[in-house]
Design an enzyme around this catalytic site. Structure first.
Site, PDB file in Angstrom:
ATOM      1  N   HIS A  74       1.369  -1.177  -0.384  1.00 13.61           N
ATOM      2  CA  HIS A  74      -0.158   0.240  -0.109  1.00 13.61           C
ATOM      3  C   HIS A  74       0.999   1.503   0.336  1.00 13.61           C
ATOM      4  O   HIS A  74       2.422   1.185  -0.286  1.00 13.61           O
ATOM      5  CB  HIS A  74      -1.230   0.033   0.943  1.00 13.61           C
ATOM      6  CG  HIS A  74      -0.611  -0.246   2.282  1.00 13.61           C
ATOM      7  ND1 HIS A  74       0.577   1.490   2.877  1.00 13.61           N
ATOM      8  CD2 HIS A  74       0.216  -1.117   3.169  1.00 13.61           C
ATOM      9  CE1 HIS A  74       1.298   1.226   4.239  1.00 13.61           C
ATOM     10  NE2 HIS A  74       0.318  -0.475   4.534  1.00 13.61           N
ATOM     11  N   SER A 142       2.028   3.794  -4.995  1.00 10.80           N
ATOM     12  CA  SER A 142       2.554   5.076  -4.458  1.00 10.80           C
ATOM     13  C   SER A 142       3.850   4.601  -4.169  1.00 10.80           C
ATOM     14  O   SER A 142       4.607   4.361  -4.478  1.00 10.80           O
ATOM     15  CB  SER A 142       1.446   5.891  -3.998  1.00 10.80           C
ATOM     16  OG  SER A 142       1.890   7.014  -3.584  1.00 10.80           O
TER      17      SER A 142
END
EC number: 3.1.1.3
Length: 315
Positions: A74, A142
């Protein structure tokens, strides 16, 4: 019916902020039920590992132990539930989805190194402990994308493919206009108030899913409480350039899929051009009318694109 209506929205909110304690007990309990519903739907079980450092790493794992391992990482402010919804579409793979150190339910030491190499080393420790370090597929969004690059560069002979989703770390591409002049004092990803959180929610996604304001307020408070650590982590990652490490991916010709939302306001879509220059073998998919988190905003399309990429590796 409530679970089905709010599942994605509440899940994303959790993925952006984590969930431990909050002032509104009813909102927290409701959200936890939604999250557990989504995890159950994706056959995910939450587990944990104590690292050599003594820190705890929490992760989700599905029950497809015969599939090739896919480690999903994540981004900043996120946790394992960034990928819970899309995990339902990736059931053909053995999914390992951790809370990075500093996020979610994993340990949050203020003195730790949160740069990509350090996080990659911890993730490799997890994969080794599970006996899954060889022949691994790695993907990240990201900040998680930058960590994916670092992981592949540190252990290139163990990596079968790489999936980079609106990845950070290729900083010479510049910042989008929306973040020009941003500092640690005014960065929209750092939360000082509920209003900051509401703005961040709309900033990160092009078409943010609905979530009740009462639930948003609970998660806003979590981000406010975690701001000191968030600030330290952000300060480390914005100067952590992975471009040199990406050259190792090119050297080993690791198959790479790059996915980007064309409406990303956090990391400019033109970054794909730099990545393609550094990693010539990379396939690039630009998704229309999608922001910074395609696996949340366009679950089905993002999953289908990835599965097509993986199918292509078999030819």
């Amino acid at each position: 019916m409530l679970l089905k209506r709010l599942g994605l929205a509440a899940l994303f909110s959790l993925s952006m902020v984590g969930c431990t304690t909050a002032p509104n007990t009813l909102a927290v309990n409701t959200t936890q039920k939604i999250i557990q519903y989504e995890r159950s739907k994706s056959d995910l079980e939450v587990k944990s590992l104590t690292l050599a450092s003594g820190d705890k790493m929490v992760y989700a794992e599905n029950d497809n132990v015969t599939g090739e391992p896919l480690l999903l990482i994540h981004g900043f402010g996120g946790n394992k539930d960034n990928f819970t919804r899309i995990a339902d579409k990736l059931e053909g793979y053995h999914l390992i989805i951790p809370d990075l150190l500093g996020f979610g339910n994993s340990s949050k030491p203020m003195t730790a190194d949160y740069r990509a190499d350090a996080q990659a080393t911890r993730l490799h420790e997890l994969m080794q402990a599970k006996g899954l370090a060889s022949n691994t597929h790695v993907g990240g969004n990201s900040m998680g994308g930058a960590i994916s690059v670092a992981y592949a560069a540190k252990y290139p002979k163990e990596i079968k493919s790489l999936w980079l989703v609106d990845t950070a770390g290729f900083w010479s591409a510049g910042v989008p206009k929306s973040l020009e002049g941003a500092t640690l004092e005014n960065n929209p990803l750092l939360i000082n108030s509920k209003e900051d959180f509401y703005k961040m929610y709309d900033f990160v996604m092009y078409k943010p899913p609905y979530i009740p304001k009462s639930v948003k307020a609970v998660f806003a408070q979590e981000r406010i409480n975690n701001k000191a650590l968030d600030t330290k982590i952000l300060e480390q990652i914005v100067t952590d350039n992975v471009e040199e490490r990406a050259k190792i991916i090119a050297k080993y010709n690791i198959p790479t899929l790059v996915v980007w939302g064309d409406k990303d306001q956090v990391i400019k879509p033109e970054t794909t051009e730099l990545i393609k220059e550094i990693i010539p073998q990379a396939q690039v998919i630009m998704m229309n009318d999608v922001g910074h988190v395609p696996m949340v905003e366009a679950v089905k399309d993002t999953a289908n694109d990835y599965k097509a990429f993986r199918d292509g590796l078999k030819k």
